[in-house]
Scaffold this motif. Sequence first.
Motif, PDB file in Angstrom:
ATOM      1  N   VAL A   1      49.841  19.682  60.078  1.00 24.34           N
ATOM      2  CA  VAL A   1      49.706  18.468  59.275  1.00 24.34           C
ATOM      3  C   VAL A   1      48.262  18.355  58.790  1.00 24.34           C
ATOM      4  O   VAL A   1      47.313  18.576  59.547  1.00 24.34           O
ATOM      5  N   GLY A   2      48.091  18.029  57.508  1.00 24.57           N
ATOM      6  CA  GLY A   2      46.765  17.919  56.917  1.00 24.57           C
ATOM      7  C   GLY A   2      46.315  19.155  56.174  1.00 24.57           C
ATOM      8  O   GLY A   2      45.298  19.107  55.467  1.00 24.57           O
ATOM      9  N   ALA A   3      47.043  20.273  56.319  1.00 23.17           N
ATOM     10  CA  ALA A   3      46.667  21.513  55.636  1.00 23.17           C
ATOM     11  C   ALA A   3      46.776  21.342  54.120  1.00 23.17           C
ATOM     12  O   ALA A   3      47.683  20.664  53.618  1.00 23.17           O
ATOM     13  N   LYS A   4      45.855  21.962  53.372  1.00 26.44           N
ATOM     14  CA  LYS A   4      45.878  21.878  51.914  1.00 26.44           C
ATOM     15  C   LYS A   4      47.035  22.698  51.358  1.00 26.44           C
ATOM     16  O   LYS A   4      47.303  23.804  51.817  1.00 26.44           O
ATOM     17  N   VAL A   5      47.692  22.138  50.356  1.00 24.71           N
ATOM     18  CA  VAL A   5      48.826  22.801  49.694  1.00 24.71           C
ATOM     19  C   VAL A   5      48.454  23.036  48.234  1.00 24.71           C
ATOM     20  O   VAL A   5      47.982  22.124  47.554  1.00 24.71           O
ATOM     21  N   LEU A   6      48.658  24.252  47.767  1.00 23.64           N
ATOM     22  CA  LEU A   6      48.489  24.565  46.359  1.00 23.64           C
ATOM     23  C   LEU A   6      49.740  25.307  45.911  1.00 23.64           C
ATOM     24  O   LEU A   6      50.142  26.279  46.547  1.00 23.64           O
ATOM     25  N   PHE A   7      50.386  24.834  44.862  1.00 23.39           N
ATOM     26  CA  PHE A   7      51.615  25.496  44.405  1.00 23.39           C
ATOM     27  C   PHE A   7      51.534  25.764  42.909  1.00 23.39           C
ATOM     28  O   PHE A   7      50.830  25.090  42.169  1.00 23.39           O
ATOM     29  N   ARG A   8      52.276  26.785  42.490  1.00 20.42           N
ATOM     30  CA  ARG A   8      52.248  27.196  41.088  1.00 20.42           C
ATOM     31  C   ARG A   8      53.582  27.837  40.720  1.00 20.42           C
ATOM     32  O   ARG A   8      54.315  28.340  41.574  1.00 20.42           O
ATOM     33  N   GLU A   9      53.886  27.829  39.452  1.00 23.20           N
ATOM     34  CA  GLU A   9      55.039  28.537  38.896  1.00 23.20           C
ATOM     35  C   GLU A   9      54.822  28.614  37.397  1.00 23.20           C
ATOM     36  O   GLU A   9      55.002  27.624  36.681  1.00 23.20           O
ATOM     37  N   GLY A  10      54.425  29.793  36.914  1.00 27.99           N
ATOM     38  CA  GLY A  10      54.080  29.902  35.507  1.00 27.99           C
ATOM     39  C   GLY A  10      52.850  29.053  35.210  1.00 27.99           C
ATOM     40  O   GLY A  10      51.815  29.187  35.840  1.00 27.99           O
TER      41      GLY A  10
ATOM     42  N   VAL B   1      58.853  26.814  43.384  1.00 25.24           N
ATOM     43  CA  VAL B   1      57.437  27.111  43.166  1.00 25.24           C
ATOM     44  C   VAL B   1      56.958  28.071  44.250  1.00 25.24           C
ATOM     45  O   VAL B   1      57.579  28.195  45.307  1.00 25.24           O
ATOM     46  N   THR B   2      55.841  28.745  43.983  1.00 22.06           N
ATOM     47  CA  THR B   2      55.180  29.562  45.001  1.00 22.06           C
ATOM     48  C   THR B   2      54.146  28.692  45.698  1.00 22.06           C
ATOM     49  O   THR B   2      53.230  28.159  45.054  1.00 22.06           O
ATOM     50  N   VAL B   3      54.288  28.528  47.006  1.00 26.21           N
ATOM     51  CA  VAL B   3      53.431  27.633  47.780  1.00 26.21           C
ATOM     52  C   VAL B   3      52.353  28.443  48.496  1.00 26.21           C
ATOM     53  O   VAL B   3      52.647  29.463  49.128  1.00 26.21           O
TER      54      VAL B   3
ATOM     55  N   TYR C   1      47.023  38.812  37.964  1.00 25.90           N
ATOM     56  CA  TYR C   1      46.723  38.925  39.397  1.00 25.90           C
ATOM     57  C   TYR C   1      46.298  37.582  39.981  1.00 25.90           C
ATOM     58  O   TYR C   1      45.618  37.526  41.003  1.00 25.90           O
ATOM     59  N   LEU C   2      46.710  36.477  39.329  1.00 28.35           N
ATOM     60  CA  LEU C   2      46.284  35.146  39.771  1.00 28.35           C
ATOM     61  C   LEU C   2      46.734  34.846  41.195  1.00 28.35           C
ATOM     62  O   LEU C   2      46.003  34.232  41.970  1.00 28.35           O
ATOM     63  N   LYS C   3      47.933  35.297  41.571  1.00 32.13           N
ATOM     64  CA  LYS C   3      48.423  35.015  42.929  1.00 32.13           C
ATOM     65  C   LYS C   3      47.519  35.664  43.977  1.00 32.13           C
ATOM     66  O   LYS C   3      47.311  35.111  45.059  1.00 32.13           O
ATOM     67  N   THR C   4      46.972  36.853  43.656  1.00 38.88           N
ATOM     68  CA  THR C   4      46.043  37.513  44.571  1.00 38.88           C
ATOM     69  C   THR C   4      44.755  36.719  44.699  1.00 38.88           C
ATOM     70  O   THR C   4      44.205  36.565  45.798  1.00 38.88           O
ATOM     71  N   THR C   5      44.262  36.175  43.584  1.00 35.33           N
ATOM     72  CA  THR C   5      43.042  35.374  43.601  1.00 35.33           C
ATOM     73  C   THR C   5      43.238  34.102  44.416  1.00 35.33           C
ATOM     74  O   THR C   5      42.377  33.725  45.225  1.00 35.33           O
ATOM     75  N   ILE C   6      44.360  33.426  44.217  1.00 40.26           N
ATOM     76  CA  ILE C   6      44.634  32.200  44.971  1.00 40.26           C
ATOM     77  C   ILE C   6      44.753  32.507  46.459  1.00 40.26           C
ATOM     78  O   ILE C   6      44.243  31.765  47.311  1.00 40.26           O
TER      79      ILE C   6
ATOM     80  N   THR D   1      57.814  31.467  48.351  1.00 37.38           N
ATOM     81  CA  THR D   1      58.552  30.624  47.419  1.00 37.38           C
ATOM     82  C   THR D   1      59.270  29.515  48.182  1.00 37.38           C
ATOM     83  O   THR D   1      59.844  29.746  49.250  1.00 37.38           O
ATOM     84  N   ALA D   2      59.204  28.301  47.640  1.00 34.59           N
ATOM     85  CA  ALA D   2      59.861  27.153  48.260  1.00 34.59           C
ATOM     86  C   ALA D   2      60.593  26.354  47.195  1.00 34.59           C
ATOM     87  O   ALA D   2      60.222  26.357  46.015  1.00 34.59           O
ATOM     88  N   THR D   3      61.656  25.667  47.621  1.00 31.48           N
ATOM     89  CA  THR D   3      62.465  24.833  46.736  1.00 31.48           C
ATOM     90  C   THR D   3      62.151  23.367  46.983  1.00 31.48           C
ATOM     91  O   THR D   3      61.966  22.949  48.135  1.00 31.48           O
TER      92      THR D   3
END
Length: 650
Positions: free
Chosen positions: A614-623, A571-573, A313-318, A581-583
């Motif tokens: 612009v300036g927004a924080k980005v966190l991405f993950r995939e596995g 990745v999931t952004v 459930y990590l995506k829910t936590t993020i 999901t973004a490429t």
Amino acid sequence: MTPGVLFFISGGCKLPHGGHLHVCVRVYFNTIAPFLSRSWSSPTSSVPGQLMEERVSDFFGPGNGLGSGSSAVPSTAKSGKAPKNKKSKARYPRNFKPSNNTPYLPPEAEEGNIEYKLKLVDPTQYRFEHLATQMKWRLQEGRGEAVYQIGVEDNGMLVGLSEEDMRASLNTLHSLAEKVGADITVLREQEVDYDSDDPHKIAEVLIRKVPDDQQFLDLRVAVLGNVDSGKSTLLGVLTQGELDNGRGRARLNLFRHLHEIQTGRTSSISFEILGFNSKGEVVNYSESRTAEQICESASKMITFIDLAGHHKYLKTTIFGLTSYCPDFAMLVVSANTGIAGTTREHLGLAMALKVPIFIVISKVDLCSRTTVERTVRQLERVLKQPGCNKVPMAVGSTDDAVTAAQQFAQFPNITPIFTLSSVSGQSLELLKIFLNMLPPLSNSKEQEELMQQLTEFQVDEIYTVPEVGTVVGGTLYSGICREGDHLIVGPTDSGQFQELSIGSIQRNRSGCRVLKAGQAATLALGDFDRSLLRKGMVILSPEMNPTICWMFEAEIVLLFHVKTFHKGFQVTVHIGNVRQTATVEAVYGKEELRTGEKAVVCFKFIKHPEYLKVGAKVLFREGVTKGIGHVTKLQPISQYQPSHAEDEEV
């Protein structure tokens, strides 16, 4: 003082050398140190009131995200000198002889919610009115809370008062609080017995506004930790007012789904509230109170965001960390298992998003004292690592809890650690005192600036309520929202916005007429078609010209990746309440990225365009792949339109 080891003034903890030290301190540790909540300096200090602080760095590195960081040394006061409009000359009581051992606080700041008063004995009517106006200002600066130090000069010298003068000063303070509609609570008193024949006292007093028209101070605390660490049980005990039976009874009211009750594991985001009245007393669901009654009687509200601990459930936590904008994070660690599972990952996420974090070690009733101490040492080692640069502070008394709350908000690298039990109730009261004393991170001026901007509401949840219609939940990022306002919502799959009107507003399950920037609420939209809504949308003022984009550029750091990160990788952004999901369209300046490397990367959403800034924080993950950064450039939808073929593929 040599720059090797410094004793933390109020907690008795050792601060390892992790940067530059510019501290010169002379105090009587036995009599004064337990009372103080800020750094002290002697009259001979070259930099008064300055305390070591290492700036929190991003939790970069492979696996658990540990790497190197930098440090900086800010001053606790905006200036090393007393404010110009304040009298810096000390007025000493009879028989008082200043010496080199005289303890000091930092000079009083003109801004903020902390006020120094030497004494308040029999003020004239004119003086009383002036003091009341001053108290209103301090309460406004603290958004309904202020702290008065009685027996302290404006330049920070701790002079102290006799028993009679202290009693008269507190009576005057009580009268002032009544005049401005507030209550006072004496947090602590301490004798200052140095170079003087008669003992003198100093007192720290909390002033808090009586709740008025639901304008209570609201702080959001995200609850993190590994599965089975006792997060939901702890929240159940805090909000229900009853201890757990050791088999999870306290957490049953927090679960939203049947499978959560059956497994005992949280899989969704739930919200729980804990209130404190103007006198600092706990207001919760005990005594058969409803949520509406809690909101009516509370001056300060702590909204807990209960997040999932299991890795699946990590995506829910993020999403909970990025979307709901928590003020603080509470990391719950089980005493019998220590740092295990997703504990390191959750700690890294909170630090990467720069959310101040405090730690609660639960289930101490199941372990021996040796086991608990081993878990504390394990946490201290992790917190002191270079990529973390935290200063652990064990909380073992009421005085520690008050000190920890005040320093925690001022210095983000300080990490309070509580050891408690939800079954026996051990040290549970210390956590409540800490939560009661937590100050807001933003001051009234920042709040006013946000409220003057155009309305922007982030949609995090969507419901259909019988006899009400479509309801959306989320956070008001800027502006003011009222019942009956006509706004727009979007973007849709084609990048368009739809018109809507606000029917009613609820905060913490009770009605609200006006919603202000930074507050979370649910908005009733009447018969608006729910199928047109999705998580990640925004509700905006029609005057706003939003930037909608399929593609954006971000400067990122690759925290961990098994192989190489290159063009074409998906990745999931996570950007605020946006999760899609973004490429990777391009990696500028490099062919590929490896763990720990930085680059500017161009991403393209694959499903629908999004509203970004612009300036927004980005966190991405995939596995196991993880990265963090910030948006540097947007390509508006007018510059890039997806073809029909791409639409069909989506």
